[in-house]
Enzyme design. Sequence first.
Site, PDB file in Angstrom:
ATOM      1  CE  LYS A  96      18.495  82.315 -21.129  1.00 17.60           C
ATOM      2  NZ  LYS A  96      19.168  81.753 -19.942  1.00 17.60           N
ATOM      3  CB  SER A 171      18.154  84.275 -17.213  1.00 19.07           C
ATOM      4  OG  SER A 171      18.936  83.204 -17.717  1.00 19.07           O
ATOM      5  CB  SER A 195      18.955  80.559 -16.181  1.00 22.95           C
ATOM      6  OG  SER A 195      19.460  81.633 -15.422  1.00 22.95           O
TER       7      SER A 195
END
Length: 504
Positions: A96, A171, A195
């Site tokens: 990420k 996210s 997320s």
Amino acid sequence: MAIVRPNLDQLQDLASRLHMRLTSEQASEYLALMQSSFDAYDLVDELPDEVPEVRYPRSAGYRPSGDENPCNAWYYRTEVQGSAEGKLAGRTVALKDNVALAGVPMMNGASTLEGFVPSFDATVVTRLLDAGATILGKATCEHFCLSGGSHTSDPEPVHNPRRHGYAAGGSSSGSAALVAAGAVDMAIGGDQGGSIRIPSAFCGTYGMKPTHGLVPYTGVMPIEATIDHVGPITANVRDNALMLEVLAGADGLDPRQYAPPVDAYSEALGRGVEGLKIGILSEGFHLANLDPRVADKVREGIARLERLGAVVSEVSVAEHGLAGSLWHPIGCEGLTVQMMHGNGMGFNWKGLYDVGLLDKHVGWRNSADALSASLKLCMLVGQYGLERYNGRYYAKAQNLARRARAGYDQALDRYDLLVMPTVPITAQPLPALGCPVTENVTRALEMIGNTTPLDVTGHPAMSVPCGQLDGLPVGLMLVGRHFAESTIYQAAAAFEAAGDWQTF
């Protein structure tokens, strides 16, 4: 080099911002007294920073486009070869894009951070490489990670690999999309409001939010330390368990960690669920926007676990709704102080600070209009709470969080696991560019009802794909006691072995 000293006018201006009134004579005295402190600042400035050594070679890579990045799930492509052997030898990983990978750009989904390049690797990166993994790059994430949708990432949204034009969830949008598309075997995600679990539910991956503090957050850009989690997203349960074995444990640099107990999680995979007590969380099925078809599909999954031998019954945790409410003052006021006013790092904790990130992120003040609508909303709520009520609601919410945790703990004294829908809906169409603020924010936060409570209480929770509706995945969420990730993997592996979830 010497730091810049203030002059008398600057000092008096500084004093006024601290609500002090100094005469010229007093200001002159204070300025003279400050010099010895500034000498100490000079010493700090001259010394090299204490950051981890970068041990695996890599290039900065490049930003892919067009056919090489059809879902916009990659932010940057590179290749970092890990050790020649280890638990993850031969596995490929995406990070990420809030995770520091030295020498490779990190934007955290936000144009205001573009151009930042970390100087050291996050602890999770080093552990992955030491275990033999190959890192293939950085996965796009949402604007400073403040969205459960995938339409807030700069410069364009992330598409669901199972249906272009639909949300991948957020996210950790790119992380789940790359795993679901088969571009990597596994990915690192982060979770402050869901997320890891939300994009896993939308994309059909296995996403584990570990117990708070089990995996070191060192080198990952924080939102709010008490709800910051980082963990694995994978295409199967075994990879998830192996990845957590590699990631888990204290690193001595993260104040979120309290000597967490670790386990050989993969050893739980063949135990089955015979006699395992699973409580169906009633409140998890009471969300106002719960699609009844999602509820039915999750209940079908629960029935499958029961046929495999689990002992299943309904349970109520009244604090589920309370925990979701507590997330708002904790999340909004906390992120405003730590991530925004604190320039991405905050203060008052021991550990590894990223000085370069602090220097770069301060620039958000010059481009605040470019911040995403969902981040602006959280900042406005947080700033109001800080200014009007002096942070008392953040403080009280943290106190009440102990009551919320106790509510789940009491249920988990009677059950081995709790189960509910991960999210109330399936992936929705991406909103149009430039849509009204209300639509933008609604689509960013409409799915967090069951995920935020577990960030507040810190319990481990995993999204397991349990079927499809109109070709879009549905996620079932398993919740365990603190540091009981093995029990979650035990049930998830049994469910996975019962058949292909895409046919359920």
